[in-house]
Design a protein around this motif. Structure first.
Motif, PDB file in Angstrom:
ATOM      1  N   UNK A   1     -37.244  -5.753  25.203  1.00  0.00           N
ATOM      2  CA  UNK A   1     -37.784  -4.420  24.900  1.00  0.00           C
ATOM      3  C   UNK A   1     -38.058  -4.252  23.409  1.00  0.00           C
ATOM      4  N   UNK A   2     -37.163  -4.777  22.580  1.00  0.00           N
ATOM      5  CA  UNK A   2     -37.402  -4.757  21.122  1.00  0.00           C
ATOM      6  C   UNK A   2     -38.705  -5.478  20.810  1.00  0.00           C
ATOM      7  N   UNK A   3     -38.849  -6.672  21.369  1.00  0.00           N
ATOM      8  CA  UNK A   3     -40.017  -7.506  21.066  1.00  0.00           C
ATOM      9  C   UNK A   3     -41.304  -6.802  21.493  1.00  0.00           C
ATOM     10  N   UNK A   4     -41.249  -6.131  22.655  1.00  0.00           N
ATOM     11  CA  UNK A   4     -42.454  -5.451  23.153  1.00  0.00           C
ATOM     12  C   UNK A   4     -42.865  -4.301  22.232  1.00  0.00           C
ATOM     13  N   UNK A   5     -41.915  -3.462  21.841  1.00  0.00           N
ATOM     14  CA  UNK A   5     -42.288  -2.291  21.028  1.00  0.00           C
ATOM     15  C   UNK A   5     -42.685  -2.721  19.614  1.00  0.00           C
ATOM     16  N   UNK A   6     -42.039  -3.765  19.088  1.00  0.00           N
ATOM     17  CA  UNK A   6     -42.411  -4.248  17.744  1.00  0.00           C
ATOM     18  C   UNK A   6     -43.822  -4.834  17.785  1.00  0.00           C
ATOM     19  N   UNK A   7     -44.129  -5.582  18.844  1.00  0.00           N
ATOM     20  CA  UNK A   7     -45.458  -6.192  18.960  1.00  0.00           C
ATOM     21  C   UNK A   7     -46.530  -5.112  19.112  1.00  0.00           C
ATOM     22  N   UNK A   8     -46.234  -4.084  19.929  1.00  0.00           N
ATOM     23  CA  UNK A   8     -47.187  -2.983  20.090  1.00  0.00           C
ATOM     24  C   UNK A   8     -47.415  -2.289  18.744  1.00  0.00           C
ATOM     25  N   UNK A   9     -46.328  -2.077  17.989  1.00  0.00           N
ATOM     26  CA  UNK A   9     -46.436  -1.423  16.672  1.00  0.00           C
ATOM     27  C   UNK A   9     -47.294  -2.255  15.733  1.00  0.00           C
ATOM     28  N   UNK A  10     -47.126  -3.567  15.784  1.00  0.00           N
ATOM     29  CA  UNK A  10     -47.892  -4.457  14.921  1.00  0.00           C
ATOM     30  C   UNK A  10     -49.389  -4.354  15.225  1.00  0.00           C
ATOM     31  N   UNK A  11     -49.733  -4.330  16.517  1.00  0.00           N
ATOM     32  CA  UNK A  11     -51.143  -4.216  16.911  1.00  0.00           C
ATOM     33  C   UNK A  11     -51.742  -2.894  16.433  1.00  0.00           C
ATOM     34  N   UNK A  12     -50.998  -1.803  16.638  1.00  0.00           N
ATOM     35  CA  UNK A  12     -51.545  -0.485  16.297  1.00  0.00           C
ATOM     36  C   UNK A  12     -51.633  -0.291  14.788  1.00  0.00           C
ATOM     37  N   UNK A  13     -50.656  -0.834  14.055  1.00  0.00           N
ATOM     38  CA  UNK A  13     -50.697  -0.728  12.594  1.00  0.00           C
ATOM     39  C   UNK A  13     -51.917  -1.472  12.055  1.00  0.00           C
ATOM     40  N   UNK A  14     -52.163  -2.677  12.577  1.00  0.00           N
ATOM     41  CA  UNK A  14     -53.319  -3.448  12.120  1.00  0.00           C
ATOM     42  C   UNK A  14     -54.626  -2.734  12.471  1.00  0.00           C
ATOM     43  N   UNK A  15     -54.683  -2.152  13.681  1.00  0.00           N
ATOM     44  CA  UNK A  15     -55.869  -1.373  14.073  1.00  0.00           C
ATOM     45  C   UNK A  15     -56.130  -0.232  13.091  1.00  0.00           C
ATOM     46  N   UNK A  16     -55.056   0.477  12.723  1.00  0.00           N
ATOM     47  CA  UNK A  16     -55.213   1.639  11.833  1.00  0.00           C
ATOM     48  C   UNK A  16     -55.800   1.203  10.497  1.00  0.00           C
ATOM     49  N   UNK A  17     -55.439   0.004  10.045  1.00  0.00           N
ATOM     50  CA  UNK A  17     -55.951  -0.498   8.766  1.00  0.00           C
ATOM     51  C   UNK A  17     -57.387  -1.007   8.926  1.00  0.00           C
ATOM     52  N   UNK A  18     -57.603  -1.861   9.938  1.00  0.00           N
ATOM     53  CA  UNK A  18     -58.906  -2.519  10.071  1.00  0.00           C
ATOM     54  C   UNK A  18     -60.009  -1.570  10.526  1.00  0.00           C
ATOM     55  N   UNK A  19     -59.666  -0.674  11.437  1.00  0.00           N
ATOM     56  CA  UNK A  19     -60.700   0.215  11.988  1.00  0.00           C
ATOM     57  C   UNK A  19     -60.644   1.608  11.377  1.00  0.00           C
ATOM     58  N   UNK A  20     -59.447   1.999  10.929  1.00  0.00           N
ATOM     59  CA  UNK A  20     -59.273   3.390  10.504  1.00  0.00           C
ATOM     60  C   UNK A  20     -59.162   3.561   9.006  1.00  0.00           C
ATOM     61  N   UNK A  21     -59.245   2.451   8.258  1.00  0.00           N
ATOM     62  CA  UNK A  21     -59.142   2.571   6.809  1.00  0.00           C
ATOM     63  C   UNK A  21     -57.766   3.008   6.339  1.00  0.00           C
ATOM     64  N   UNK A  22     -56.762   2.826   7.177  1.00  0.00           N
ATOM     65  CA  UNK A  22     -55.386   3.157   6.788  1.00  0.00           C
ATOM     66  C   UNK A  22     -54.966   4.539   7.249  1.00  0.00           C
ATOM     67  N   UNK A  23     -53.679   4.798   7.144  1.00  0.00           N
ATOM     68  CA  UNK A  23     -53.135   6.082   7.578  1.00  0.00           C
ATOM     69  C   UNK A  23     -51.627   6.037   7.499  1.00  0.00           C
ATOM     70  N   UNK A  24     -50.980   6.579   8.513  1.00  0.00           N
ATOM     71  CA  UNK A  24     -49.519   6.557   8.510  1.00  0.00           C
ATOM     72  C   UNK A  24     -48.991   6.489   9.928  1.00  0.00           C
ATOM     73  N   UNK A  25     -47.699   6.175  10.016  1.00  0.00           N
ATOM     74  CA  UNK A  25     -47.043   6.179  11.316  1.00  0.00           C
ATOM     75  C   UNK A  25     -45.770   7.005  11.210  1.00  0.00           C
ATOM     76  N   UNK A  26     -45.512   7.787  12.242  1.00  0.00           N
ATOM     77  CA  UNK A  26     -44.227   8.492  12.335  1.00  0.00           C
ATOM     78  C   UNK A  26     -43.415   7.804  13.416  1.00  0.00           C
ATOM     79  N   UNK A  27     -42.269   7.282  13.004  1.00  0.00           N
ATOM     80  CA  UNK A  27     -41.388   6.558  13.918  1.00  0.00           C
ATOM     81  C   UNK A  27     -40.231   7.487  14.254  1.00  0.00           C
ATOM     82  N   UNK A  28     -40.035   7.741  15.523  1.00  0.00           N
ATOM     83  CA  UNK A  28     -39.131   8.813  15.919  1.00  0.00           C
ATOM     84  C   UNK A  28     -38.222   8.360  17.066  1.00  0.00           C
ATOM     85  N   UNK A  29     -36.951   8.637  16.899  1.00  0.00           N
ATOM     86  CA  UNK A  29     -36.018   8.414  18.000  1.00  0.00           C
ATOM     87  C   UNK A  29     -35.952   9.712  18.799  1.00  0.00           C
ATOM     88  N   UNK A  30     -36.198   9.626  20.105  1.00  0.00           N
ATOM     89  CA  UNK A  30     -36.295  10.844  20.915  1.00  0.00           C
ATOM     90  C   UNK A  30     -35.355  10.779  22.119  1.00  0.00           C
TER      91      UNK A  30
END
Lengths: 134, 130
Positions: free
Chosen positions: A37-66
């Protein structure tokens, strides 16, 4: 849904992709996620972070324990300053890429998460939220 | 500049990725390895990823690129030591890494490269199995 704690991290450079992965790992370990489960969420985060940079010109992420109805989870909300996505359905298709990548970022992140939401009207940037429950 | 070291050992190139790579570092490794294959004439490349906690689509693509480029340069690449959790995640992500040979650990990877080299030395691609 209750927010137990949250942090915001910049997503502007490829070093930030690494720091986002590390922050997500820290919280997933705190939550007692299994190694898979750790590996899955970290990998998903890596994909989305790279997308935000490559396609979105950067931004931010809010990481939240819910918490919700006795379950705890990790919620990641990525927001970028890019042009948004004209055709979200197409962007979610495996293998569709506008940047010469493999086109697995969005669709892969969705498969690796329990919940997935995307808001991407043209002109307002793209916001992707994923949740993985323990 | 930060770089992943490439070792040469008994005719093979050996890389052990021990850090959480950012994308430029991964691209640098891809370039460095391709150049080293050409300059060293190595016939095999072994990439140990046992210390990697994730392989996302970018790193997966880098591994596939290295395998493809090395093939064009007459060298074979074997990726060894992938963690089970990484393998599970990679498949769910949708990456099958076609064309990338894998082995469970360095020993098996080395055996695979040695077997390929031995087969290659006969001068025949289709070595009969005896």
């Amino acid at each position: 849904m209750t927010s137990l704690s949250a942090e915001s991290l910049p997503v502007e450079t490829s070093e930030h992709v690494v720091s986002v992965r590390q922050a997500v790992r820290r919280r997933a370990v705190e939550l007692g996620f299994s190694l898979v489960d750790q590996t899955k969420i970290i990998t998903a985060a890596s994909e989305l972070a790279r997308n935000a940079i490559q396609h979105g010109g950067g931004g931010e992420v809010i990481i939240e324990t819910i918490a919700l109805q006795g379950r705890r989870g990790l919620r990641l909300a990525f927001a970028d300053r890019g042009p948004g996505i004209a055709d979200v359905a197409r962007a979610m298709t495996d293998g569709y890429s506008t940047a010469g990548g493999l086109g697995l970022g969005l669709s892969g992140a969705k498969r690796l998460s329990h919940e997935f939401a995307i808001e991407a009207a043209p002109g307002t940037g793209t916001r992707v939220v994923i949740v993985r429950w323990k | 500049m930060e770089r992943i070291p490439i070792l040469k050992m008994s005719g093979f190139l050996l890389v052990s990725i021990q850090v959480d790579m950012h994308d430029q570092l991964a691209m640098q490794l891809q370039d460095d390895l391709t150049n080293r294959i050409a300059t060293s004439g190595a016939r095999g490349v072994l990439i140990d990823i046992s210390a990697l906690e994730i392989v996302d689509s970018f790193i997966g693509r880098m591994l596939a690129n290295i395998a493809a480029m090395s093939r064009v340069l007459d060298a074979e690449t074997v990726v060894v030591g992938m963690q089970p959790a990484v393998a599970i995640t990679l498949v769910e992500l949708g990456m099958s890494m076609p064309g990338v040979r894998t082995a469970l650990d360095v020993d098996r990877g080395m055996a695979l490269l040695n077997a390929s080299r031995a087969a290659g030395d006969t001068g025949h691609d289709d070595v009969p199995v005896s």
